[in-house]
Design a protein around this motif. Structure first.
Motif, mmCIF file in Angstrom:
data_model
loop_
_atom_site.group_PDB
_atom_site.id
_atom_site.type_symbol
_atom_site.label_atom_id
_atom_site.label_comp_id
_atom_site.label_asym_id
_atom_site.label_seq_id
_atom_site.Cartn_x
_atom_site.Cartn_y
_atom_site.Cartn_z
ATOM 1 N N UNK A 94 -28.827 24.257 9.118
ATOM 2 C CA UNK A 94 -28.720 23.639 7.795
ATOM 3 C C UNK A 94 -28.741 22.125 7.802
ATOM 4 N N UNK A 95 -29.474 21.833 6.831
ATOM 5 C CA UNK A 95 -29.251 20.369 6.798
ATOM 6 C C UNK A 95 -28.464 20.113 5.456
ATOM 7 N N UNK A 96 -27.196 19.265 5.597
ATOM 8 C CA UNK A 96 -26.717 19.146 4.545
ATOM 9 C C UNK A 96 -27.070 17.856 4.012
ATOM 10 N N UNK A 97 -27.484 17.755 2.798
ATOM 11 C CA UNK A 97 -27.745 16.266 2.183
ATOM 12 C C UNK A 97 -26.606 15.724 1.481
ATOM 13 N N UNK A 98 -26.398 14.355 2.109
ATOM 14 C CA UNK A 98 -24.875 13.752 1.566
ATOM 15 C C UNK A 98 -25.585 12.240 0.719
ATOM 16 N N UNK A 179 -34.608 27.120 8.860
ATOM 17 C CA UNK A 179 -33.814 26.092 8.224
ATOM 18 C C UNK A 179 -33.309 26.112 6.698
ATOM 19 N N UNK A 180 -32.300 25.800 6.404
ATOM 20 C CA UNK A 180 -31.797 25.702 4.919
ATOM 21 C C UNK A 180 -31.320 24.201 4.534
ATOM 22 N N UNK A 181 -31.277 23.961 3.428
ATOM 23 C CA UNK A 181 -30.757 22.741 2.749
ATOM 24 C C UNK A 181 -29.711 23.048 1.751
ATOM 25 N N UNK A 182 -28.676 22.271 1.774
ATOM 26 C CA UNK A 182 -27.579 22.296 1.348
ATOM 27 C C UNK A 182 -26.906 20.958 0.493
ATOM 28 N N UNK A 183 -26.324 20.900 -0.259
ATOM 29 C CA UNK A 183 -25.643 19.600 -0.761
ATOM 30 C C UNK A 183 -25.225 19.747 -2.312
ATOM 31 N N UNK A 184 -24.628 18.663 -2.847
ATOM 32 C CA UNK A 184 -24.384 18.689 -4.343
ATOM 33 C C UNK A 184 -25.593 18.760 -5.123
ATOM 34 N N UNK A 185 -25.577 19.452 -6.158
ATOM 35 C CA UNK A 185 -26.862 19.172 -7.451
ATOM 36 C C UNK A 185 -27.114 17.532 -7.317
ATOM 37 N N UNK A 238 -27.417 27.375 -4.977
ATOM 38 C CA UNK A 238 -26.276 27.246 -4.008
ATOM 39 C C UNK A 238 -25.918 26.047 -3.435
ATOM 40 N N UNK A 239 -25.173 25.372 -3.258
ATOM 41 C CA UNK A 239 -24.829 23.901 -3.033
ATOM 42 C C UNK A 239 -24.146 23.828 -1.685
ATOM 43 N N UNK A 240 -23.439 24.953 -1.410
ATOM 44 C CA UNK A 240 -22.789 25.019 -0.059
ATOM 45 C C UNK A 240 -22.802 26.439 0.463
#
Ligand SMILES: Nc1nc2c(ncn2[C@@H]2O[C@H](COP(=O)(O)OP(=O)(O)O)[C@@H](O)[C@H]2O)c(=O)[nH]1
Ligand SMILES: [Mg+2]
Ligand SMILES: [Zn+2]
Length: 316
Positions: A94-98, A179-185, A238-240
């Motif tokens: 999972x790629x967490x965008x920050x 892969x998945x991508x996640x992170x706040x809106x 889903x952000x997380x």
């Protein structure tokens, strides 16, 4: 025939078989799965065995076996039924965008996310997005965060989804994987997906719209094949991850730098709070463990997760 579940909407599952064909499939019989009480027995990402049947000139499939999952992600139903919904399975990374601002991503969010990903055995890569928009001070903050997370084994990449900076590097990491991508809106997930594969953007938007009503109870994931031997699973809204149920003693095991020191704590069931001769607290004092990581740990132990559970889903 063996295939992979790409989509599931209630009672039908779209399965892609080895020869590249898609079949609409149903389940026959009951599936007993590792003791999970879930509302859906089959999830996107599952490897299944199907049998084709022809009715009224259409070929559909029956799923009669599911391969053991490497991992799976769940969300708790919002109602109080204690039922679990499996969002996806067999996720490689999972790629967490920050982003530092616009919107801010706090380390407590990052750390809760990482703990859950560790509990699910999913590798996380941190993508610091919007690098093009930062001034010197903000860039220093990025470097500081990168130093914290690199030191404990997480890959960190500075990217810009709008200028394309380091997007090739992300694509290379995606090759041959799910892969998945996640992170706040607002951190740039859609923009990044669009930069990686422009044709995909429309498709993922379509899903979000489709499920905009009632998405508190139904969050359907969907898998997409990309043009460069990569797959992504899109999970609208889903952000997380939903928080995993874990024992207090377990939480420290999902902080890799704490776990590495655990054997040096005096008590083998040490939870690194008030125990004497605690190797984790010693390391914290010696600045070998980041204070922000420890703070996140204490917050998780103190059980401030109730709002995390609902916070975790946004209405994009
Ligand atoms: N300056 C800058 N803006 C970006 C970048 N990536 C996304 N944005 C902007 O951030 C906003 C939110 O992006 P979006 O992809 O919708 O975020 P999502 O909610 O995570 O899908 C949009 O206005 C984007 O144009 C970037 O790398 N740099
Ligand atoms: Mg989006
Ligand atoms: Zn300890």
């Amino acid at each position: 025939m063996t295939g992979t579940v790409y989509k599931s909407t209630g009672s039908w599952y779209t399965v892609k078989t080895m020869n590249g064909n898609f079949y609409e499939c149903r389940i026959k019989g009951r599936f007993r799965l590792q003791g999970i009480k879930s509302t859906n027995p089959i999830a996107v990402g599952d490897i299944v065995e199907i049998q084709l049947e022809t009715k009224n000139n259409t070929e559909t499939g029956v799923i009669n076996r599911i391969e053991e999952r490497k991992n799976y992600i769940v969300r708790k139903s919002v109602n109080l039924s204690k039922q679990t919904h499996i969002i996806a399975s067999n996720v490689d990374q999972v790629f967490l965008l920050v982003t530092i601002d616009n919107p801010p991503t706090f380390t407590t969010f990052i750390d809760r996310f990482l703990v859950t990903a560790e509990a699910y055995s999913i590798n996380t890569v941190l993508l610091f997005n919007k690098i093009d928009a930062y001034n010197e001070d903000v860039l220093l903050e990025v470097k500081y965060l990168e130093s914290i997370y690199r030191a404990i084994g997480y890959e960190c990449i500075e990217i810009s989804a709008t200028t394309g900076h380091q997007i090739d590097k992300v694509k290379r990491l995606m090759e041959g994987k799910v892969s998945m991508f996640a992170g706040h809106s607002g951190v740039g997930k859609s923009t990044l997906v669009n930069a990686i594969e422009p044709s995909l953007d429309l498709k993922t938007k379509a899903i979000s719209v489709q499920h905009s009503q009632g998405q508190h109870t139904t969050t359907f994931a969907e898998m997409f094949d990309l043009s460069f031997d990569a797959k992504i699973i899109d999970t609208p809204g889903i952000k997380g991850f939903g928080i995993v149920d874990m024992e207090r003693e377990e939480v420290g095991d999902y902080f890799p730098e704490f776990f590495a020191l655990k054997q040096d704590c005096k008590f083998n069931n040490c939870i690194h709070l008030n125990e004497p001769k605690c190797a984790v607290k010693d390391a914290l004092e010696a600045d070998e463990i980041s204070y922000s990581r420890y703070k996140s740990y204490v917050q998780i132990l103190e059980g401030e997760d109730e709002h995390y559970r609902t916070d975790n889903y946004d209405n994009e």
